[in-house]
Design an enzyme around this catalytic site. Structure first.
Site, PDB file in Angstrom:
ATOM      1  N   CYS A 123       0.863  -1.171   0.000  1.00 58.60           N
ATOM      2  CA  CYS A 123       0.000   0.000   0.000  1.00 58.60           C
ATOM      3  C   CYS A 123       0.902   1.224   0.000  1.00 58.60           C
ATOM      4  CB  CYS A 123      -0.992  -0.002   1.167  1.00 58.60           C
ATOM      5  SG  CYS A 123      -0.263   0.181   2.793  1.00 58.60           S
ATOM      6  N   CYS A 195      -3.969  -0.780  -2.444  1.00 52.27           N
ATOM      7  CA  CYS A 195      -4.173   0.656  -2.603  1.00 52.27           C
ATOM      8  C   CYS A 195      -4.143   0.983  -4.090  1.00 52.27           C
ATOM      9  CB  CYS A 195      -3.066   1.382  -1.841  1.00 52.27           C
ATOM     10  SG  CYS A 195      -2.808   3.091  -2.282  1.00 52.27           S
ATOM     11  N   CYS A 202       3.406  -0.009  -9.009  1.00 54.15           N
ATOM     12  CA  CYS A 202       3.940  -1.328  -8.646  1.00 54.15           C
ATOM     13  C   CYS A 202       4.882  -1.835  -9.733  1.00 54.15           C
ATOM     14  CB  CYS A 202       2.794  -2.313  -8.439  1.00 54.15           C
ATOM     15  SG  CYS A 202       3.346  -3.971  -7.956  1.00 54.15           S
TER      16      CYS A 202
END
Length: 263
Positions: A123, A195, A202
């Site tokens: 997150c 999130c 990512c």
């Protein structure tokens, strides 16, 4: 000659879950959302159907209560759709009972113990959601899964996450926030983003892990004191508990899914 007695009453209508799942596209959407939260454009690519048709059937699934939706915290113009796992379980149980009173859902058999799976939860701050997910996975898996967590912009653990996890018998004392870059060269079986913002940044991890996304609101995003925001932390913990429980039950039942490539 024996003549069996035949009831003349009209047969009952199929249960709502049976009606919803009977359509091939709706079944495909349910299957995709069982794996990961998705935006409409991702579901269009996965299903190979026009957006208008996908949106129509998503509306049907939302009206039935099987699918929910949340505005993206990264881009408010986007919406993430998710499967309501508890509602689906209840609906499946009701459908089985409607067909025959002896039909009931049974818990998924536990996978044979082998090498421990490894999962990374991500997150933004690594201060609440991913920390709670890491700890819950470790405890609820009984050692079958090794969990880790990190954030793109780490912040100290929020006092409410310590409190809400303690209420569930999970001690987070001594844990600290970690930067995402610490893990980018490590291999994982799964990488789960919690999130919407961190999903956008990512990185790709080595070894082609299964990428999943659970769009869970930041419980610390609201204004107010720790006491005021505590109910949001309770909702976060409850949702994580449900999602992790179903995810652990499914481990070993299906291969990890690679991320889709958007056009």
């Amino acid at each position: 000659m024996y003549s069996p007695h035949v009831e003349s009453d009209a047969p009952p209508a199929p249960p709502p879950f049976a009606r919803m799942a009977a359509d091939p596209l709706r079944w495909r959407l349910l299957r995709e959302l069982a794996r990961s939260d998705r935006r409409v454009r991702e579901l269009v690519l996965l299903a190979g159907q026009p957006q208008s048709l996908v949106s129509y059937h998503l509306g049907q699934l939302r009206a039935s209560g099987l699918v929910g939706a949340r505005r993206s915290s990264f881009d408010g113009r986007d919406t993430y759709y998710h499967l309501d796992l508890e509602r689906c379980a209840e609906s499946l149980t009701a459908a089985g009972a409607a067909l025959h009173p002896g039909l009931r859902l049974q818990p998924a058999p536990q996978a044979a113990r082998g090498a421990a799976r490894e999962v990374l939860f991500l997150c933004t701050g690594n201060s609440a959601r991913s920390q709670a997910a890491e700890a819950l996975t470790e405890v609820r898996s009984g050692g079958r899964v090794r969990a880790f967590s990190a954030g793109s912009h780490p912040r100290p653990l929020h006092p409410n996450v310590l409190r809400v996890m303690a209420s569930r018998g999970v001690d987070l004392a001594g844990r600290s926030s970690k930067e995402l870059s610490v893990f980018t060269s490590r291999r994982f079986d799964y990488v789960i983003t919690l999130c919407d913002r961190v999903r956008e940044v990512c990185p790709e991890f080595p070894g082609h892990p299964g990428y999943l996304h659970w769009s869970i609101p930041d419980p610390a995003a609201g204004d107010g004191s720790d006491e005021d925001t505590y109910p949001a932390f309770e909702r976060m913990a409850a949702e994580l508990e449900t999602r992790i429980g179903f995810w652990l039950a499914g481990l070993g039942a299906a291969p990890a899914q690679a991320p889709i490539q958007e056009a």
